[in-house]
Design a protein around this motif. Structure first.
Motif, PDB file in Angstrom:
ATOM      1  N   GLU A 158      10.359 -27.701  -5.282  1.00  0.00           N
ATOM      2  CA  GLU A 158       9.073 -28.280  -4.900  1.00  0.00           C
ATOM      3  C   GLU A 158       7.911 -27.460  -5.457  1.00  0.00           C
ATOM      4  O   GLU A 158       6.783 -27.965  -5.564  1.00  0.00           O
ATOM      5  CB  GLU A 158       8.966 -28.363  -3.375  1.00  0.00           C
ATOM      6  N   GLN A 159       8.158 -26.213  -5.801  1.00  0.00           N
ATOM      7  CA  GLN A 159       7.102 -25.348  -6.355  1.00  0.00           C
ATOM      8  C   GLN A 159       7.259 -25.115  -7.849  1.00  0.00           C
ATOM      9  O   GLN A 159       6.280 -24.822  -8.534  1.00  0.00           O
ATOM     10  CB  GLN A 159       7.127 -23.993  -5.624  1.00  0.00           C
ATOM     11  N   SER A 211      12.165 -22.719  -5.044  1.00  0.00           N
ATOM     12  CA  SER A 211      12.158 -24.094  -4.556  1.00  0.00           C
ATOM     13  C   SER A 211      11.773 -25.061  -5.675  1.00  0.00           C
ATOM     14  O   SER A 211      10.782 -24.831  -6.392  1.00  0.00           O
ATOM     15  CB  SER A 211      11.160 -24.246  -3.400  1.00  0.00           C
TER      16      SER A 211
END
Length: 268
Positions: free
Chosen positions: A147-148, A145
């Motif tokens: 986001e990570q 992801s």
């Protein structure tokens, strides 16, 4: 020399007329030879190893995921071009036309923006978009992801969209390698070109014959290119450079595995 002593062929009315007509033609050629023309001269450009440092700065930096120590190289290749404000003369263009290490193309094809500052802004914007797409393609391939995992790419003044494929491969190699503890490159110097979208599809870019020369000049022995540009890749291919056509990021990774293990490698 008195006219009566000149050869008859030079004093005949027809000869004098031809000589007079030749003067403006010669003048026209002289003007054309030094008049700037709307063409751009291209030549093999610099390369940048996406696994290493370019102009003193690490090209790919990753946070949110462990980075591997890598070997070998995954090189972005470039084409150098005369500036958008420069106009080459007829002699410049003709000399470049017959030189296999240079190419002559209409300036408007290279620089749709005629203003040099706007042209530079456009190529940098294309590179930014290419970096974003390369990041998404690599993370999607790895099922990670965004986001990570944060990826930063720094390529200095290198612009344009054509480095996408090699940037995506660099990200994959730094995070996961070949998936079995090894490197995608197998320690080789690999170069290549091609745009990439977030789904990993690789698109054509142009300038392939000059990019293969740039790759070989930098020591590459393997060159990844869009399958649709195989014909261009076979033009003046440098000795010792293996052309490997691909359509997707997955195919690129599979092709590099075949190169490492001596399997069936795609070819033009």
């Amino acid at each position: 020399m008195p006219l009566q002593n000149l050869p008859t062929a030079l004093t005949a009315p027809r000869s004098r007329a031809l000589a007079l007509c030749a003067l403006p033609v010669l003048a026209l050629f002289a003007v054309a030879a030094f008049t700037p023309l709307p063409f751009t001269v291209e030549s093999p450009g610099r390369t940048a190893d996406t696994l290493g440092v370019y102009d003193g700065t690490q090209v790919i930096t990753i946070s949110g995921a462990a980075q591997r120590q890598t070997s070998g190289q995954l090189r972005v290749v470039t084409v150098e071009a005369t500036g958008p404000g420069q106009r080459n003369t007829l002699w410049d263009s003709l000399a470049s036309w017959v030189d296999p290490k240079r190419a002559v193309v209409p300036t408007e094809e290279v620089y749709p923006q005629t203003d040099p500052n706007k042209a530079n802004q456009a190529t940098q914007q294309q590179m930014t978009q290419s970096q974003d797409s390369a990041t998404m393609a690599a993370l999607n391939y790895l099922h990670l992801s965004p986001e990570q995992v944060n990826v930063q790419i720094r390529l200095g003044e290198i612009g344009g969209p054509s480095g996408g494929q090699m940037l995506a491969l660099g990200i994959v190699d730094k995070i996961a390698g070949d998936g079995n503890g090894g490197d995608l490159t197998g320690g080789r110097d690999v170069a290549g070109t091609g745009t990439i979208d977030a789904d990993g599809r690789i698109g054509q870019v142009g300038g392939i014959p000059l990019k293969t020369q740039a790759a070989r000049n930098a020591g590459a022995t393997v060159f990844l290119l869009p399958r649709s540009e195989c014909t261009q890749g076979e033009v003046n291919t440098p000795d010792g450079l293996q052309l490997v056509p691909v359509d997707t990021l997955s195919e690129s990774i599979a092709a590099l595995k075949a190169v490492r293990e001596g399997g069936a490698v795609p070819h033009c």
